[in-house]
Structures are given as C-alpha cells and as structure tokens.
Motif scaffolding. Structure first.
Motif, PDB file in Angstrom:
ATOM      1  N   PRO A 108     -12.108  12.019 -13.636  1.00 14.72           N
ATOM      2  CA  PRO A 108     -10.798  12.375 -13.057  1.00 14.72           C
ATOM      3  C   PRO A 108      -9.679  11.476 -13.571  1.00 14.72           C
ATOM      4  N   ARG A 109      -8.461  12.019 -13.552  1.00  8.76           N
ATOM      5  CA  ARG A 109      -7.262  11.276 -13.935  1.00  8.76           C
ATOM      6  C   ARG A 109      -7.083  10.096 -12.978  1.00  8.76           C
ATOM      7  N   PHE A 110      -6.743   8.936 -13.523  1.00  7.68           N
ATOM      8  CA  PHE A 110      -6.628   7.716 -12.711  1.00  7.68           C
ATOM      9  C   PHE A 110      -5.462   7.810 -11.728  1.00  7.68           C
ATOM     10  N   VAL A 111      -5.733   7.504 -10.461  1.00  4.78           N
ATOM     11  CA  VAL A 111      -4.653   7.431  -9.456  1.00  4.78           C
ATOM     12  C   VAL A 111      -4.831   6.159  -8.620  1.00  4.78           C
ATOM     13  N   PHE A 112      -3.728   5.672  -8.066  1.00  8.51           N
ATOM     14  CA  PHE A 112      -3.781   4.456  -7.254  1.00  8.51           C
ATOM     15  C   PHE A 112      -4.026   4.841  -5.800  1.00  8.51           C
ATOM     16  N   ASP A 113      -5.274   5.254  -5.524  1.00  7.31           N
ATOM     17  CA  ASP A 113      -5.616   5.703  -4.176  1.00  7.31           C
ATOM     18  C   ASP A 113      -6.399   4.624  -3.425  1.00  7.31           C
ATOM     19  N   LYS A 114      -6.899   4.978  -2.256  1.00  2.87           N
ATOM     20  CA  LYS A 114      -7.592   4.014  -1.391  1.00  2.87           C
ATOM     21  C   LYS A 114      -8.816   3.412  -2.092  1.00  2.87           C
ATOM     22  N   ALA A 115      -9.538   4.244  -2.868  1.00  2.59           N
ATOM     23  CA  ALA A 115     -10.737   3.744  -3.557  1.00  2.59           C
ATOM     24  C   ALA A 115     -10.348   2.640  -4.549  1.00  2.59           C
ATOM     25  N   VAL A 116      -9.221   2.828  -5.234  1.00  2.00           N
ATOM     26  CA  VAL A 116      -8.751   1.805  -6.186  1.00  2.00           C
ATOM     27  C   VAL A 116      -8.258   0.568  -5.426  1.00  2.00           C
ATOM     28  N   VAL A 117      -7.536   0.802  -4.342  1.00  2.00           N
ATOM     29  CA  VAL A 117      -7.028  -0.328  -3.541  1.00  2.00           C
ATOM     30  C   VAL A 117      -8.182  -1.241  -3.113  1.00  2.00           C
ATOM     31  N   ASP A 118      -9.299  -0.635  -2.683  1.00  2.00           N
ATOM     32  CA  ASP A 118     -10.435  -1.425  -2.179  1.00  2.00           C
ATOM     33  C   ASP A 118     -10.997  -2.388  -3.214  1.00  2.00           C
ATOM     34  N   VAL A 119     -10.880  -2.034  -4.498  1.00  2.00           N
ATOM     35  CA  VAL A 119     -11.477  -2.888  -5.539  1.00  2.00           C
ATOM     36  C   VAL A 119     -10.400  -3.537  -6.417  1.00  2.00           C
ATOM     37  N   PHE A 120      -9.125  -3.321  -6.085  1.00  2.00           N
ATOM     38  CA  PHE A 120      -8.039  -3.649  -7.021  1.00  2.00           C
ATOM     39  C   PHE A 120      -8.029  -5.115  -7.503  1.00  2.00           C
ATOM     40  N   PRO A 121      -8.152  -6.102  -6.593  1.00  2.78           N
ATOM     41  CA  PRO A 121      -8.087  -7.485  -7.097  1.00  2.78           C
ATOM     42  C   PRO A 121      -9.180  -7.760  -8.130  1.00  2.78           C
ATOM     43  N   ALA A 141       9.593  -5.677  -2.686  1.00  5.54           N
ATOM     44  CA  ALA A 141       8.363  -5.306  -3.392  1.00  5.54           C
ATOM     45  C   ALA A 141       8.203  -3.793  -3.299  1.00  5.54           C
ATOM     46  N   VAL A 142       8.193  -3.140  -4.455  1.00  9.75           N
ATOM     47  CA  VAL A 142       8.276  -1.673  -4.491  1.00  9.75           C
ATOM     48  C   VAL A 142       7.013  -1.095  -5.116  1.00  9.75           C
ATOM     49  N   ASP A 143       6.493  -0.042  -4.509  1.00  2.79           N
ATOM     50  CA  ASP A 143       5.371   0.693  -5.107  1.00  2.79           C
ATOM     51  C   ASP A 143       5.429   2.122  -4.565  1.00  2.79           C
ATOM     52  N   ASN A 144       4.951   3.070  -5.366  1.00  2.00           N
ATOM     53  CA  ASN A 144       4.956   4.455  -4.854  1.00  2.00           C
ATOM     54  C   ASN A 144       3.581   4.888  -4.353  1.00  2.00           C
ATOM     55  N   SER A 145       2.638   3.934  -4.254  1.00  2.00           N
ATOM     56  CA  SER A 145       1.326   4.245  -3.690  1.00  2.00           C
ATOM     57  C   SER A 145       1.286   3.764  -2.242  1.00  2.00           C
ATOM     58  N   ALA A 146       1.195   4.731  -1.303  1.00  2.00           N
ATOM     59  CA  ALA A 146       1.150   4.368   0.125  1.00  2.00           C
ATOM     60  C   ALA A 146      -0.079   3.515   0.410  1.00  2.00           C
ATOM     61  N   ALA A 147      -1.194   3.831  -0.260  1.00  2.00           N
ATOM     62  CA  ALA A 147      -2.440   3.080  -0.024  1.00  2.00           C
ATOM     63  C   ALA A 147      -2.263   1.615  -0.426  1.00  2.00           C
ATOM     64  N   MET A 148      -1.592   1.383  -1.553  1.00  2.00           N
ATOM     65  CA  MET A 148      -1.351  -0.004  -2.009  1.00  2.00           C
ATOM     66  C   MET A 148      -0.495  -0.742  -0.979  1.00  2.00           C
ATOM     67  N   LEU A 149       0.591  -0.090  -0.553  1.00  2.00           N
ATOM     68  CA  LEU A 149       1.522  -0.790   0.342  1.00  2.00           C
ATOM     69  C   LEU A 149       0.910  -1.066   1.708  1.00  2.00           C
ATOM     70  N   GLU A 150       0.048  -0.165   2.160  1.00  2.00           N
ATOM     71  CA  GLU A 150      -0.620  -0.381   3.453  1.00  2.00           C
ATOM     72  C   GLU A 150      -1.439  -1.680   3.398  1.00  2.00           C
ATOM     73  N   ARG A 151      -2.208  -1.853   2.307  1.00  2.00           N
ATOM     74  CA  ARG A 151      -3.023  -3.068   2.155  1.00  2.00           C
ATOM     75  C   ARG A 151      -2.123  -4.291   1.925  1.00  2.00           C
ATOM     76  N   CYS A 152      -1.048  -4.087   1.163  1.00  2.00           N
ATOM     77  CA  CYS A 152      -0.124  -5.192   0.888  1.00  2.00           C
ATOM     78  C   CYS A 152       0.484  -5.705   2.200  1.00  2.00           C
ATOM     79  N   GLN A 153       0.809  -4.766   3.088  1.00  4.10           N
ATOM     80  CA  GLN A 153       1.394  -5.131   4.391  1.00  4.10           C
ATOM     81  C   GLN A 153       0.435  -6.029   5.174  1.00  4.10           C
ATOM     82  N   LEU A 154      -0.860  -5.703   5.124  1.00  3.63           N
ATOM     83  CA  LEU A 154      -1.861  -6.523   5.824  1.00  3.63           C
ATOM     84  C   LEU A 154      -1.913  -7.928   5.232  1.00  3.63           C
ATOM     85  N   LEU A 155      -1.883  -7.991   3.902  1.00  4.36           N
ATOM     86  CA  LEU A 155      -1.930  -9.303   3.235  1.00  4.36           C
ATOM     87  C   LEU A 155      -0.679 -10.114   3.555  1.00  4.36           C
ATOM     88  N   LEU A 156       0.451  -9.411   3.620  1.00  2.00           N
ATOM     89  CA  LEU A 156       1.737 -10.065   3.900  1.00  2.00           C
ATOM     90  C   LEU A 156       1.720 -10.739   5.268  1.00  2.00           C
TER      91      LEU A 156
END
Ligand code: GEK
Length: 248
Positions: free
Chosen positions: A22-35, A93-108
């Motif tokens: 599949p075409r790469f997207v910045f979804d929840k599955a990617v967020v979980d392993v992103f670092p 801090a700007v991103d168009n992936s809601a999944a990324m920002l949700e996790r970023c908010q927790l880290l913040l």
C-alpha cells in the motif's frame, strides 16, 4: 504509563510479504513505530534534531515565533523548546496527520517548559507564517508536491524576520543515475545494519515511491536563493540525506 515513558515499538510494518504494497500514509500504525522507524531509517537523524536546539539557542529572537513544519511527534520542537532562553517565544508545530498530532499532544504534556508549543493540524502550504525567527522543516518538504515547493519557501521567507534562520532536511536525489544508485545502496546498507531485512527495505521503498519526491541538492539551493535568501549551505550530509541552513 505516560506516552513519553513507553518503550518505542520496533518498526516491523514491512516485515511480512504484503503482496500489493500500500501507498505510505502517516496513520496510527506508523505513529506507533515512528521514533524507531525514523531513527533506523534516516542516517544522522538525532544529530539533525540536536542541531535544531543549537540553532534555537543562536537564532531565536525575543517575542518571536518558531515553526516546526511537519512536526510528527515533535522531536524538533522539543529540541528547540529545551534551548530557547529568550522571553515571549512560542513554537508552532504543524502537521496534517491527526494521528501524529494526537500522540505529539501526549508527549507535550510531559514536557516542562516556559516556552509554549502550539499544535496545529493543517497543511503547511495553507498556514500563515509571521514574526518567525526559526523555521524548521525536517524531512517534510519531500512530501509536498514539487510544484508547490517554491510558493511554500517564498511564504517562509516573507514570514521570517531579518536575521531569522531556515533549516531544511531532506532525502536527496543525485545525478547522474549511477551516483544516485550508489548513494541509495549505501543508504540501504545503513538500513540493513540497523536490522531491516531486504524484504522490509524493498517493500518500504515501493510504499514510499511517488509519495516522497527527492530533489538534488542544487535544486534545493537554487530554490532557496530564488526565494530571497542570500545563501544556503548543507551543514550535514550522510549518504542521500542532508540538512541545509539559510539565514535571511
Ligand atoms: C521529525 N519533522 O521527527 N502538511 C503538514 N504536514 C505534512 C504534510 C503537509 N502537506 N505532508 C506531510 N506532512 C519530523 C519528521 S516526517 C518525515 C517529519 C518522515 C507530515 C507527515 O504527516 C509527517 O508527520 C511529516 O510531515 C514527515 O523531525 O517520516 O520521513
């Protein structure tokens, strides 16, 4: 356990045969392993993040804005936040992936600082940039349609204060083709050394093709200059990854 205390999950998204990749997207599955994904895929990633802190200490002006465009989980923002000593500064801090920002908010939530980080879910091509002393675009321009890149950089230039700094980190294309192949292969060797299998490397490459569009270092430097910056220079390069700095 808070998000910042969780052990980063190992990136195994491409470990099994996927058939039609599949075409790469910045979804929840990617967020979980992103670092883990970005550390093991981008040579010099942590060095580049650390430099954002050092540039923040050097360039951030009192009562100004810093931008982290394509912030993902906020690594660049947090590096800047740690080093900003000037009063009245905020980081946007700007991103168009809601999944990324949700996790970023927790880290913040688990950072302690006088410097506020405001998260904005938006396309970086649509936001306003104003009163900026530092704009960081780490591995994000490569995901913007090539024909929109000039207008984006012109907007950044217009929104930067005199003396303000722009950092752009990207995967690069090389010419002629044999040189590009060599640097891609060296990168793949780096990924193998980081524990990725040949299957993972080739499926990730298929997934990201036509999503991440690299350009040559020359193309980046010419565009940055065409937007008004007097000069631009890579300060870091490893294989086909580089980070450039330009000052208004
Ligand atoms: C880091 N800078 O850790 N508007 C806003 N965000 C976008 C857009 C767009 N048009 N297109 C892509 N993104 C980070 C890493 S990752 C790089 C940046 C990578 C976002 C996308 O959702 C993702 O979070 C980020 O840009 C790119 O230093 O994964 O190779």
């Amino acid at each position: 356990m808070s998000a910042s205390e969780e052990q980063p999950k190992r990136d195994d998204l491409f470990a099994n045969p996927l058939g039609n990749v599949p075409r790469f997207v910045f979804d929840k599955a990617v967020v979980d392993v992103f670092p883990d994904m970005i550390q093991r895929s981008v040579p010099g990633y942590q060095t580049i993040i650390n430099l954002c802190g050092e540039l923040a200490a050097r360039f951030v002006q009192p009562n100004s804005n810093c931008y982290d465009l394509g912030c993902s989980l906020g690594a660049s923002s947090f590096a800047m936040q740690r080093e900003i000593a000037q009063p009245g500064v905020r980081i946007i801090a700007v991103d168009n992936s809601a999944a990324m920002l949700e996790r970023c908010q927790l880290l913040l939530k688990s950072t302690v600082s006088d410097v506020p980080v405001e998260l904005l879910e938006a396309d970086i091509c649509d936001i306003e940039i104003s009163n900026a002393s530092l704009v960081v675009m780490n591995f994000t321009l490569q995901f913007i349609a090539v024909e929109k890149r000039q207008a984006l950089l012109e907007k950044i230039y217009a929104g930067l204060n005199p003396g303000g700094c722009l950092v752009i980190s990207e995967k690069l294309l090389f010419e002629p083709e044999p040189l590009n192949t060599l640097l891609s292969e060296l990168h793949h060797q780096f990924k193998r050394a980081q524990g990725y299998s040949d299957l993972e490397i080739s499926q990730k490459r298929d997934s990201i093709e036509n999503v991440l569009i690299p350009e040559t270092l020359d193309a980046h430097i010419q565009r940055i200059k065409a937007c008004g910056f007097n000069s631009a220079s890579p300060w870091f390069q490893c294989f086909n990854f580089a980070s450039l700095v330009a000052v208004k």
